[in-house]
Design an enzyme around this catalytic site. Structure first.
Site, short mmCIF file in Angstrom:
data_model
loop_
_atom_site.label_atom_id
_atom_site.label_comp_id
_atom_site.label_asym_id
_atom_site.label_seq_id
_atom_site.Cartn_x
_atom_site.Cartn_y
_atom_site.Cartn_z
N LYS A 185 -79.34 -27.65 111.46
CA LYS A 185 -80.55 -26.81 111.62
C LYS A 185 -80.43 -25.68 110.60
O LYS A 185 -79.67 -24.74 110.78
CB LYS A 185 -80.58 -26.24 113.04
CG LYS A 185 -81.96 -25.86 113.56
CD LYS A 185 -82.70 -24.82 112.76
CE LYS A 185 -82.25 -23.41 113.02
NZ LYS A 185 -83.01 -22.40 112.23
N GLU A 260 -68.76 -18.18 111.61
CA GLU A 260 -68.56 -17.28 110.47
C GLU A 260 -69.68 -16.24 110.54
O GLU A 260 -70.84 -16.57 110.36
CB GLU A 260 -68.61 -18.10 109.17
CG GLU A 260 -67.97 -17.36 108.03
CD GLU A 260 -69.00 -16.57 107.29
OE1 GLU A 260 -69.16 -15.38 107.62
OE2 GLU A 260 -69.62 -17.13 106.38
N CYS A 294 -72.09 -12.88 103.21
CA CYS A 294 -71.20 -12.54 104.33
C CYS A 294 -69.96 -11.81 103.83
O CYS A 294 -69.47 -10.90 104.47
CB CYS A 294 -70.82 -13.80 105.09
SG CYS A 294 -70.40 -15.17 104.02
N GLU A 393 -72.68 -3.84 109.14
CA GLU A 393 -73.09 -4.73 108.06
C GLU A 393 -74.55 -4.48 107.73
O GLU A 393 -75.43 -4.68 108.56
CB GLU A 393 -72.89 -6.20 108.48
CG GLU A 393 -73.21 -7.16 107.36
CD GLU A 393 -72.92 -8.61 107.72
OE1 GLU A 393 -73.37 -9.06 108.79
OE2 GLU A 393 -72.27 -9.29 106.91
P1 NAP Z 1 -79.32 -15.17 112.49
O1 NAP Z 1 -80.44 -14.97 113.44
O2 NAP Z 1 -77.94 -15.16 113.03
O3 NAP Z 1 -79.61 -16.57 111.72
C1 NAP Z 1 -78.66 -17.52 111.33
C2 NAP Z 1 -79.10 -18.90 111.77
O4 NAP Z 1 -79.09 -18.98 113.21
C3 NAP Z 1 -80.51 -19.29 111.35
O5 NAP Z 1 -80.56 -20.69 111.09
C4 NAP Z 1 -81.31 -18.95 112.59
O6 NAP Z 1 -82.54 -19.63 112.63
C5 NAP Z 1 -80.37 -19.41 113.66
N1 NAP Z 1 -80.63 -18.85 114.98
C6 NAP Z 1 -81.29 -17.71 115.31
N2 NAP Z 1 -81.32 -17.56 116.64
C7 NAP Z 1 -80.66 -18.61 117.18
C8 NAP Z 1 -80.36 -19.01 118.52
N3 NAP Z 1 -80.75 -18.30 119.58
N4 NAP Z 1 -79.64 -20.14 118.70
C9 NAP Z 1 -79.24 -20.88 117.64
N5 NAP Z 1 -79.52 -20.57 116.37
C10 NAP Z 1 -80.22 -19.44 116.13
O7 NAP Z 1 -79.39 -14.12 111.32
P2 NAP Z 1 -80.71 -13.39 110.72
O8 NAP Z 1 -81.58 -12.89 111.83
O9 NAP Z 1 -81.28 -14.30 109.74
O10 NAP Z 1 -80.04 -12.15 110.00
C11 NAP Z 1 -79.66 -11.00 110.76
C12 NAP Z 1 -78.33 -10.45 110.31
O11 NAP Z 1 -77.33 -11.44 110.45
C13 NAP Z 1 -78.25 -10.07 108.83
O12 NAP Z 1 -78.76 -8.83 108.57
C14 NAP Z 1 -76.78 -10.15 108.59
O13 NAP Z 1 -76.14 -8.98 109.01
C15 NAP Z 1 -76.34 -11.31 109.47
N6 NAP Z 1 -76.24 -12.57 108.68
C16 NAP Z 1 -75.02 -12.98 108.30
C17 NAP Z 1 -74.89 -14.12 107.55
C18 NAP Z 1 -73.57 -14.61 107.08
O14 NAP Z 1 -73.51 -15.28 106.05
N7 NAP Z 1 -72.52 -14.36 107.81
C19 NAP Z 1 -76.01 -14.85 107.17
C20 NAP Z 1 -77.27 -14.43 107.60
C21 NAP Z 1 -77.36 -13.28 108.36
P3 NAP Z 1 -83.91 -19.01 112.03
O15 NAP Z 1 -83.53 -17.98 111.03
O16 NAP Z 1 -84.57 -20.19 111.43
O17 NAP Z 1 -84.69 -18.42 113.16
#
Ligand code: NAP
Ligand code: MG
Length: 491
Positions: A185, A260, A294, A393
């Site tokens: 996904k 991660e 990250c 972060e």
């Molecule tokens: P996120 O919500 O954790 O998104 C990461 C993935 O998880 C996406 O594919 C997202 O789908 C999915 N997801 C969201 N809610 C979920 C749930 N309840 N169950 C299963 N999967 C779910 O991150 P974000 O909102 O895009 O970003 C927010 C913050 O996360 C950023 O500001 C950053 O601090 C952190 N982040 C970290 C990394 C990393 O590389 N470690 C990467 C991205 C973000 P959808 O986006 O399609 O809804």
């Protein structure tokens, strides 16, 4: 969907969910708009996969794993398919670069590096597939005991939007190499290259059900995948908040997970370091992908005795940084979405209001599109140790410089956040480099370097709030497999 969002004249239509090597529309019939963050316009649509689509994909993977053509392949044959996929990614290099650059807003140079690394993941794991040996364990007389590495079954993969192509290679490569059937996904914000790679996997010859990709919203498709009783393991990269949900769902189903979850990684500069060599790397480590990495080097920890000579060099470079659209050779691109831009801008505004000194600020290129989600990079310092910017972060182009006194203080500061992903140490004292590397509570340490260009071969992952388990390198092959002990009595 917000009907008021500006749209490109030629919006790419949704292909669907990729299940059993075929495109199928989401059962709901719904689609989601995809923004080009450098332009602020909708340029594509994707299927809005949901619970039923995930169920279909998991069923397809289960069949491939239990009875299908996938389970019959030898390790060598799996390796060949992975290598062929790597070659097909190289063959479609320009197309994938263009997709990834527009979808994420990345500078073309970054998108090129990403697609190169993606092909490299499949090449690496293609080569590794038939080199994971079992073991023979000495036991009592009259017994022959082996430890054999087995696939886990159906593996679920949820990836973020910051490096969609690379993340696909990083997480699917080892899972497929070990013989798992996969359901991925990707993030709704950026996944067009991922969908194209799924199609290329079919072209490479992966049998039906080995590689399934269901795009959709996180709280719908992502939650459905993580909660599905038909998966045997889940790999997640993203925020700690969602990581907790993934781990909770995994616990309900009694399966393992690798998480991660980002970091607040320190770059530690001692006064004996080679500043000329360090400064370009220090700046690149936070500016890369507009700080949406990250392992971004988001904290610059500077020895007090080095501050006055090092900081002006960082300031000079930082002030020249320019954000812009992919094909204008900017130093950095935009933030992925309006929502994320608000989050990053909120951190910057709050730090300014709190009186944290701004040392340097970059700018946005004049020709950058009005609607793009750009944030000029900011260098703050000295940042107080208890400030938000010192601990949280930001996931944007914001570098926080902090002062430390000596080695012990540097370690206390470096280890003093909830995160522990990677760290950089700049010193010409080798004994100190080793001492510090050993005491840093992180998954990777770089000495007189940072990030090492993708590091496909280098096991990667965190401790503490940065998560657990390892991807990349050979270690990931163990993560995506289980050891079975076979005891044979022979007399
Ligand atoms: P996120 O919500 O954790 O998104 C990461 C993935 O998880 C996406 O594919 C997202 O789908 C999915 N997801 C969201 N809610 C979920 C749930 N309840 N169950 C299963 N999967 C779910 O991150 P974000 O909102 O895009 O970003 C927010 C913050 O996360 C950023 O500001 C950053 O601090 C952190 N982040 C970290 C990394 C990393 O590389 N470690 C990467 C991205 C973000 P959808 O986006 O399609 O809804
Ligand atoms: Mg996008």
């Amino acid at each position: 969907m917000n009907q008021d969002q500006p749209r490109a004249t030629d919006v790419l239509p949704a292909k669907g969910c990729f299940i059993d090597n075929k495109w199928v529309p989401a059962i709901s019939g719904q689609t989601l708009p995809v923004m080009a963050p450098a332009e602020g316009i909708v340029f594509a649509e994707i299927a809005a996969g949901g619970r039923e689509d995930i169920a279909r994909a998991v069923a397809a993977a289960r069949t491939a794993f239990e009875t299908g053509a996938w389970s019959r392949l030898s390790a060598t044959e799996r390796g060949r398919l992975l290598s062929r996929l790597g070659q097909l990614i190289e063959a479609h290099f320009d197309e994938l670069v263009a997709l990834e650059a527009r979808d994420c807003g990345k500078p073309l140079a970054t998108a090129r590096a990403d697609v190169t690394a993606t092909a490299r993941y499949f090449e690496y794991y293609g080569g590794a597939a038939d080199k994971v040996h079992g073991e023979q364990i000495p036991f009592m007389n009259g017994y022959y005991v082996t430890g054999e590495r087995e696939p886990l079954g159906v593996t679920g993969h949820v990836i973020p939007w910051n490096y969609p192509a690379q993340m696909t290679g990083r997480t699917l490569g080892p899972a497929l190499a070990m013989g798992n059937a996969t359901v991925l996904k990707p993030a709704e914000d950026a996944c067009l290259a991922v969908l194209r790679i799924a199609e290329l996997a079919a072209e490479a010859g992966f049998p039906e059900g080995a590689v399934n990709v269901v795009p959709g919203l996180g709280h719908e498709a992502g939650a459905a995948l993580s909660e599905h009783p038909g998966i045997d393991f889940i790999s997640f990269t993203g925020s700690p908040q969602v990581g907790t949900m993934i781990q909770t769902a995994a616990a309900q189903n009694h399966i393992g997970c690798v998480l991660e979850l980002g970091g607040k990684s320190p770059q530690i500069v001692f006064d004996d370091a080679d500043f000329e060599k360090a400064v370009p790397v220090i700046v690149a480590a936070i500016v890369q992908n507009a700080g949406q990495t990250c392992s971004a080097g988001a904290r610059l920890l500077v020895q007090r005795s080095a501050w006055d000579s090092l900081i002006p060099m960082v300031v000079e470079r930082f002030a020249k940084l320019r954000a812009g659209k992919p094909d204008d050779a900017p130093d950095l691109g935009p933030i992925i979405s309006a929502k994320q831009r608000e989050r990053v801008a909120g951190y910057i505004a709050a730090a300014k209001v709190a009186g944290v000194p701004v040392l340097a600020e970059g700018a946005v290129q004049e020709q950058a599109p009005e609607g793009g989600f750009f944030v000029p990079p900011v260098l703050f310092g000295p940042v107080p140790r208890d400030a938000e910017l010192a601990c949280e972060e930001v996931f944007g182009p914001v570098l926080s410089a902090l002062i430390f006194e000596d080695e012990a203080d540097a370690l206390a500061l470096a280890n003093g956040t909830e995160y522990g992903l990677i760290a950089g140490v700049w010193t010409n004292d080798n004994a100190r480099a080793l001492r510090v590397a050993r005491r840093l509570r992180v998954g990777q340490v770089y000495v007189n370097a940072y990030g090492a260009g993708g590091g496909v071969e280098l096991p990667f992952g965190g401790v503490k709030k940065s998560g657990h388990g390892r991807e990349k390198g050979f270690e990931a092959l163990y993560e995506f497999s289980a050891l079975k002990t076979v005891v044979i009595k022979h007399d």
